[in-house]
Design a protein around this motif. Sequence first.
Motif, PDB file in Angstrom:
ATOM      1  N   LYS A 120      -4.952  -0.580  13.352  1.00  0.00           N
ATOM      2  CA  LYS A 120      -4.723  -1.668  14.317  1.00  0.00           C
ATOM      3  C   LYS A 120      -5.343  -1.370  15.680  1.00  0.00           C
ATOM      4  O   LYS A 120      -5.654  -2.284  16.433  1.00  0.00           O
ATOM      5  CB  LYS A 120      -3.245  -1.986  14.416  1.00  0.00           C
ATOM      6  CG  LYS A 120      -2.730  -2.624  13.129  1.00  0.00           C
ATOM      7  CD  LYS A 120      -1.358  -3.214  13.250  1.00  0.00           C
ATOM      8  CE  LYS A 120      -0.990  -4.034  12.021  1.00  0.00           C
ATOM      9  NZ  LYS A 120      -0.781  -3.197  10.805  1.00  0.00           N
ATOM     10  N   ASP A 151       3.685  -0.212  13.740  1.00  0.00           N
ATOM     11  CA  ASP A 151       2.251  -0.047  14.015  1.00  0.00           C
ATOM     12  C   ASP A 151       1.694  -1.041  15.040  1.00  0.00           C
ATOM     13  O   ASP A 151       0.925  -0.667  15.916  1.00  0.00           O
ATOM     14  CB  ASP A 151       1.449  -0.180  12.717  1.00  0.00           C
ATOM     15  CG  ASP A 151       1.623   1.028  11.815  1.00  0.00           C
ATOM     16  OD1 ASP A 151       2.135   2.054  12.303  1.00  0.00           O
ATOM     17  OD2 ASP A 151       1.257   0.934  10.638  1.00  0.00           O
ATOM     18  N   GLY A 264      -1.151  -6.722   4.036  1.00  0.00           N
ATOM     19  CA  GLY A 264       0.167  -7.245   4.379  1.00  0.00           C
ATOM     20  C   GLY A 264       0.020  -8.681   4.825  1.00  0.00           C
ATOM     21  O   GLY A 264       0.211  -9.617   4.057  1.00  0.00           O
ATOM     22  N   ASN A 265      -0.377  -8.857   6.066  1.00  0.00           N
ATOM     23  CA  ASN A 265      -0.565 -10.198   6.619  1.00  0.00           C
ATOM     24  C   ASN A 265      -1.944 -10.782   6.341  1.00  0.00           C
ATOM     25  O   ASN A 265      -2.294 -11.807   6.900  1.00  0.00           O
ATOM     26  CB  ASN A 265      -0.303 -10.184   8.127  1.00  0.00           C
ATOM     27  CG  ASN A 265       1.158 -10.462   8.428  1.00  0.00           C
ATOM     28  OD1 ASN A 265       1.758 -11.332   7.806  1.00  0.00           O
ATOM     29  ND2 ASN A 265       1.722  -9.726   9.350  1.00  0.00           N
ATOM     30  N   PHE A 266      -2.749 -10.110   5.534  1.00  0.00           N
ATOM     31  CA  PHE A 266      -4.056 -10.626   5.110  1.00  0.00           C
ATOM     32  C   PHE A 266      -5.060 -10.688   6.265  1.00  0.00           C
ATOM     33  O   PHE A 266      -6.079 -11.342   6.187  1.00  0.00           O
ATOM     34  CB  PHE A 266      -3.894 -12.035   4.493  1.00  0.00           C
ATOM     35  CG  PHE A 266      -4.992 -12.422   3.531  1.00  0.00           C
ATOM     36  CD1 PHE A 266      -5.026 -11.886   2.262  1.00  0.00           C
ATOM     37  CD2 PHE A 266      -5.981 -13.323   3.903  1.00  0.00           C
ATOM     38  CE1 PHE A 266      -6.035 -12.251   1.369  1.00  0.00           C
ATOM     39  CE2 PHE A 266      -6.990 -13.686   3.016  1.00  0.00           C
ATOM     40  CZ  PHE A 266      -7.008 -13.149   1.743  1.00  0.00           C
ATOM     41  N   GLY A 267      -4.802  -9.956   7.359  1.00  0.00           N
ATOM     42  CA  GLY A 267      -5.726  -9.983   8.485  1.00  0.00           C
ATOM     43  C   GLY A 267      -6.963  -9.151   8.194  1.00  0.00           C
ATOM     44  O   GLY A 267      -8.106  -9.594   8.366  1.00  0.00           O
ATOM     45  N   ASN A 268      -6.727  -7.929   7.737  1.00  0.00           N
ATOM     46  CA  ASN A 268      -7.810  -6.990   7.496  1.00  0.00           C
ATOM     47  C   ASN A 268      -8.779  -7.520   6.429  1.00  0.00           C
ATOM     48  O   ASN A 268      -9.995  -7.568   6.631  1.00  0.00           O
ATOM     49  CB  ASN A 268      -7.191  -5.647   7.074  1.00  0.00           C
ATOM     50  CG  ASN A 268      -8.096  -4.469   7.373  1.00  0.00           C
ATOM     51  OD1 ASN A 268      -9.198  -4.629   7.876  1.00  0.00           O
ATOM     52  ND2 ASN A 268      -7.640  -3.278   7.024  1.00  0.00           N
ATOM     53  N   THR A 421      -5.915   2.876   6.405  1.00  0.00           N
ATOM     54  CA  THR A 421      -5.265   2.070   7.445  1.00  0.00           C
ATOM     55  C   THR A 421      -4.310   2.863   8.334  1.00  0.00           C
ATOM     56  O   THR A 421      -3.849   2.335   9.340  1.00  0.00           O
ATOM     57  CB  THR A 421      -4.533   0.853   6.832  1.00  0.00           C
ATOM     58  OG1 THR A 421      -3.627   1.310   5.840  1.00  0.00           O
ATOM     59  CG2 THR A 421      -5.528  -0.119   6.214  1.00  0.00           C
TER      60      THR A 421
HETATM   61  C1  LIG Z   1      -0.839  -3.602   9.527  1.00  0.00           C
HETATM   62  C2  LIG Z   1      -1.067  -2.609   8.457  1.00  0.00           C
HETATM   63  C3  LIG Z   1      -1.490  -2.972   7.151  1.00  0.00           C
HETATM   64  C4  LIG Z   1      -1.659  -4.410   6.733  1.00  0.00           C
HETATM   65  O1  LIG Z   1      -2.754  -5.042   7.348  1.00  0.00           O
HETATM   66  P1  LIG Z   1      -2.899  -6.638   7.332  1.00  0.00           P
HETATM   67  O2  LIG Z   1      -4.025  -6.939   8.240  1.00  0.00           O
HETATM   68  O3  LIG Z   1      -1.582  -7.175   7.858  1.00  0.00           O
HETATM   69  O4  LIG Z   1      -3.143  -7.074   5.935  1.00  0.00           O
HETATM   70  C5  LIG Z   1      -1.748  -1.973   6.236  1.00  0.00           C
HETATM   71  N1  LIG Z   1      -1.573  -0.663   6.544  1.00  0.00           N
HETATM   72  C6  LIG Z   1      -1.164  -0.274   7.781  1.00  0.00           C
HETATM   73  C7  LIG Z   1      -0.965   1.175   8.047  1.00  0.00           C
HETATM   74  C8  LIG Z   1      -0.899  -1.219   8.782  1.00  0.00           C
HETATM   75  O5  LIG Z   1      -0.478  -0.825   9.988  1.00  0.00           O
END
Ligand SMILES: *Cc1c(COP(=O)(O)O)cnc(C)c1O
Length: 473
Positions: A120, A151, A264-268, A421
């Motif tokens: 992030k 995070d 998670g939120n499909f941003g990445n 991540t």
């Molecule tokens: C936020 C996060 C994710 C999920 O990313 P999204 O962009 O929400 O899909 C995965 N791993 C870690 C360690 C994160 O902090």
Amino acid sequence: MKYISTRGQSPASSFSEILLGGLAPDGGLYLPETYPKFTNADLTAMRGMNYPDLAFAILSRLIDDIPPTDLKAIIDKTYRADVYAYARSGQNAADITPTLKLEDNLYLLSLSNGPTLAFKDMAMQLLGNLFEYVLTKTGKTTNILGATSGDTGSAAEYAMRGKKGIRVFMLSPHKKMSRFQTAQMFSLQDENIFNIAVNGVFDDCQDMVKAVSNDADFKAKYKIGAVNSINWGRIVAQVVYYFKGYFAVTANNAQQVSFSVPSGNFGNVCAGHIARMMGLPIDKLVVATNENDVLDEFFKTGAYRPRGSANTYHTSSPSMDISKASNFERFVFDLVGRDSAKVRELWGSVDKGGAFDIKQLLPKLADYGFISGSSNHANRMKTIRETKAKYNVVIDTHTADGLKVAMELREADVPMIVLETALPAKFEDAIVEALGEVPERPADLSGIENLPQKFTVMEADVAAIKEFIVKHV
Ligand SMILES: *Cc1c(COP(=O)(O)O)cnc(C)c1O
């Protein structure tokens, strides 16, 4: 370049206009009106670039209302080796996102070498500098209100600390973050950072933020802003490292690669989709979920059935514990041919707690290269152990979800890049469970738990947070 809403009922806006906000006024998410496209010659020119030059080549195609020299200066200030200094030994911090080869055609893309040891930082650090620039230029200020389970809050605070015109009010569930995450956030002594520990769970924090944001008068009067994961500025910053990773593992633009993304939120992974739309030769985008497998179900069946926060599992990859993937609407907008009436219809039911099924579009999903899989606690532990044994590399639990699914879905001749991540030091307890040893921690973060902490404990009460903001702005 103008930005339009997925729901089609907000005026097209410029980058700077949408930067400080979250949702479009019609409840949709912003996307570029059209995706700029890189030619083969462009890609060849970009291939040898360092991270800041590459970021400028990409971002200047999407941000046209900040003068290029200013944009370049913001990018150069953001992507510096001393900001992404937690590179593993043997990695070059100046690469910003170095790749780590595990074996032939299998790589980790290190995205977590920034100040809070999670990917992030890659976007949030840019956002902090962009916010400061735009606010200074317009003489405005903002009070960022957010909720975090770990995070996002730490990345936001390290990006915004000491910035002119910005205060951060960050709600977190009292005593429910990891000790390391708590120490990272609460040890910040900056005057513009306010940590609020709420007696409750993450959803209570989230509800307080929503209640304040829904009070339009309060929001306007106290200039309440957001840095949540739907912010376009965050997505756009994440597009860059897909290009960087691609160039790092290929020799020419005829080659394709696949990426596995812990989601998670499909941003990445949405940023990966945009990279492909801009012409990056991506074969597959692998959506890796944990036990909260709403997205895995969608990519397998075409049915999107968000679970609701009460039915969200708390797992050992907690940053992927989501009930509703807030960026998913961006991809579906493209999937349905940018038909905003269709998006309104689909989310009309999601916003009421419902679901939708678009299995008739499954063949189209394949055209976009999306595939998916899920992972669970036992899988994570096993993957962490095997990765240590086989490659002598320790990975965190989220990255383990990505690697586990990547191993199942990778194809023999296509390089697979797993996005790292978070660094394992951020989730010590889970690593101890998997390996029986404490993961290595950057030297300057040792003993961070013993630093003095600055935070305010509060009941889960909307009036209390409003009062606190009024008193501190
Ligand atoms: C936020 C996060 C994710 C999920 O990313 P999204 O962009 O929400 O899909 C995965 N791993 C870690 C360690 C994160 O902090």
